[in-house]
Design an enzyme around this catalytic site. Structure first.
Site: not given
Ligand code: PMT
Length: 401
Positions: A209, A278, A288, A322
């Site tokens: 991403n 995810d 490949k 986040f």
């Molecule tokens: O890196 P930058 O370019 O500065 O951008 C910052 C950002 C937009 C990436 C950051 O601010 C942000 O939003 N990070 C979380 C992105 C995300 O994956 O969000 P989510 O809503 O899909 O996940 C929710 C939370 O679960 C997040 O804290 C994520 O780190 C966590 N997660 C998600 C999936 C997974 N398998 N494991 C996790 O720990």
């Protein structure tokens, strides 16, 4: 902006390093400080008052007996205005005057008249630094709690090598900023994930991403500046590892999961800023994939949810997640807060391309069980500092409950 609203008098004395002071003023102003420059007569031989007035945006003072200056901001008023008096560069002669409490020009008078703490960035020939008199003065000044920044080692303007160079403007500004910050996270161990993950499809392709790591790295630096011991677990990014922060580099979500579980068991606060994939392909191809068919079907399986698993540990740390959302920000973020059993969640609206992924700025809506707070659009460094202050506040309240 760690020096926001801090009033700094920059005293400049007559050494060759004075030519660096316009840059020093710019670095202090960039951190939010209000700077007023005071020069000795010999400092003006090395750098122009006009340059310093232009970069500081304030008149430069150089005369104790200046009628105009006394009518505007007199020396006692100036001494009271300061939150900090920084002398950079400070010559051996100035150190001697400070030691003996002389007050024969504006700068030395201010040093006696100000209740503000005084910092000195010495700059002189290495032999003069080692001179018995200078070392004795240093001892006395340190006993009086005058703070010394430097000197640095290295090649000097006169050709000698040794201690006596003034610290670089950025180093001086960083040191001042660090100690102005209240160490609200002193003694806390914080693990932070940052950046994207890469899920390999075959030896040449992967799923990822747009996360740049900027937000997570800014949080790691802010947490360290507030006194925490930080471990940064980072996906592949183009940012150098921050100085003095233990950084573990990983690629896939599974590697990030393993690194987090190894480093997070004894941390106080866990922050998940990484954009973790995810899903990963069920079966990575070892060769490949050839484009022989008109369609290609790949089966994906779920990756472990790192944040949720940390938050469900028996001895779970305080957790900040986040949420990157393109719609229903509040509803989806609060859903994640509750489902993942988090202490806090910071949501960003990533449908706006000027913030969030791979931009310099961000804006956050932060939620916790009994409250919420909006952090308006700002550079990620400033936002990170605001968020870490909020984390420190919530952490203290939650652990005292
Ligand atoms: O890196 P930058 O370019 O500065 O951008 C910052 C950002 C937009 C990436 C950051 O601010 C942000 O939003 N990070 C979380 C992105 C995300 O994956 O969000 P989510 O809503 O899909 O996940 C929710 C939370 O679960 C997040 O804290 C994520 O780190 C966590 N997660 C998600 C999936 C997974 N398998 N494991 C996790 O720990």
């Amino acid at each position: 902006m760690q020096l926001e609203n801090t009033n700094i008098i920059l005293g400049i004395t007559g050494g060759i390093a004075a030519y660096k002071t316009p840059d020093l003023v710019r670095k202090l102003v960039a951190k939010g400080a209000n700077v007023r420059v005071v020069m000795t007569q010999s400092a003006k031989e090395f750098v122009s008052p006009l340059a310093l007035q232009t970069v500081s945006g304030n008149p430069v003072s150089d005369d104790l007996l200046d009628k105009d200056a006394e009518a505007a901001m007199g020396h006692i008023e100036l001494a009271r205005w300061a939150d900090k008096l920084l002398v950079a560069p400070a010559t051996a002669n100035f150190m001697a005057k400070l030691t003996h409490g002389l007050a024969d020009d504006l700068l030395s008078t201010l040093c006696l008249a100000t209740p503000a703490p005084i910092c000195v960035a010495p700059a002189m020939n290495q032999q003069m630094w080692f001179a018995e008199a200078t070392q004795a003065n240093l001892k006395i000044l340190e006993q009086r709690k005058i703070q010394f920044l430097g000197p640095a080692q290295g090649e000097q303007a006169c050709g000698d090598v040794g201690p006596g160079r003034m610290l670089e403007p950025q180093e001086i500004a960083d040191l001042l900023a660090q100690e102005t910050l209240e160490q609200v996270l002193a003694g806390k161990r914080i693990s932070i994930t940052a950046g994207p993950t890469r899920e390999e499809i075959d030896p040449v392709r992967y799923l990822s991403n747009h996360s740049s790591g900027k937000m997570g790295y800014a949080l790691a630096i802010a947490a360290q500046e507030l006194g925490a011991t930080v471990t940064l677990i980072s996906g592949p990014v183009n940012i150098p590892p921050p100085a003095k922060i233990q950084t573990v580099s990983v690629s896939s979500a599974q590697q990030m999961y393993d690194a987090v579980m190894q480093t997070t068991h004894n941390c106080d606060i866990f922050i998940a800023c990484a954009a973790v994939a995810d899903y990963r392909v069920q079966q990575k191809n070892h060769q490949k994939i050839k484009k022989s068919e008109s369609e290609l079907t790949l089966t994906f399986i779920k990756n472990p949810d790192i944040l949720s698993d940390v938050a469900h540990l028996a001895q779970a740390p305080f957790t900040l997640g986040f949420a990157a959302e393109t719609q229903n920000l509040r509803e989806y973020a609060i859903g994640k807060l509750q489902r993942k059993k988090l202490n806090m969640i910071a949501a960003n609206d990533v449908s706006d391309s000027t913030i969030g992924f791979n931009s310099e700025q961000n804006a956050l809506s932060v939620f916790w069980s009994k409250g919420e707070k909006k952090l308006d659009i700002a550079d990620k460094q400033l936002l990170a500092m605001q968020l870490m202050h909020l984390v420190a506040q919530r952490y203290t309240e939650d652990t005292n409950d």
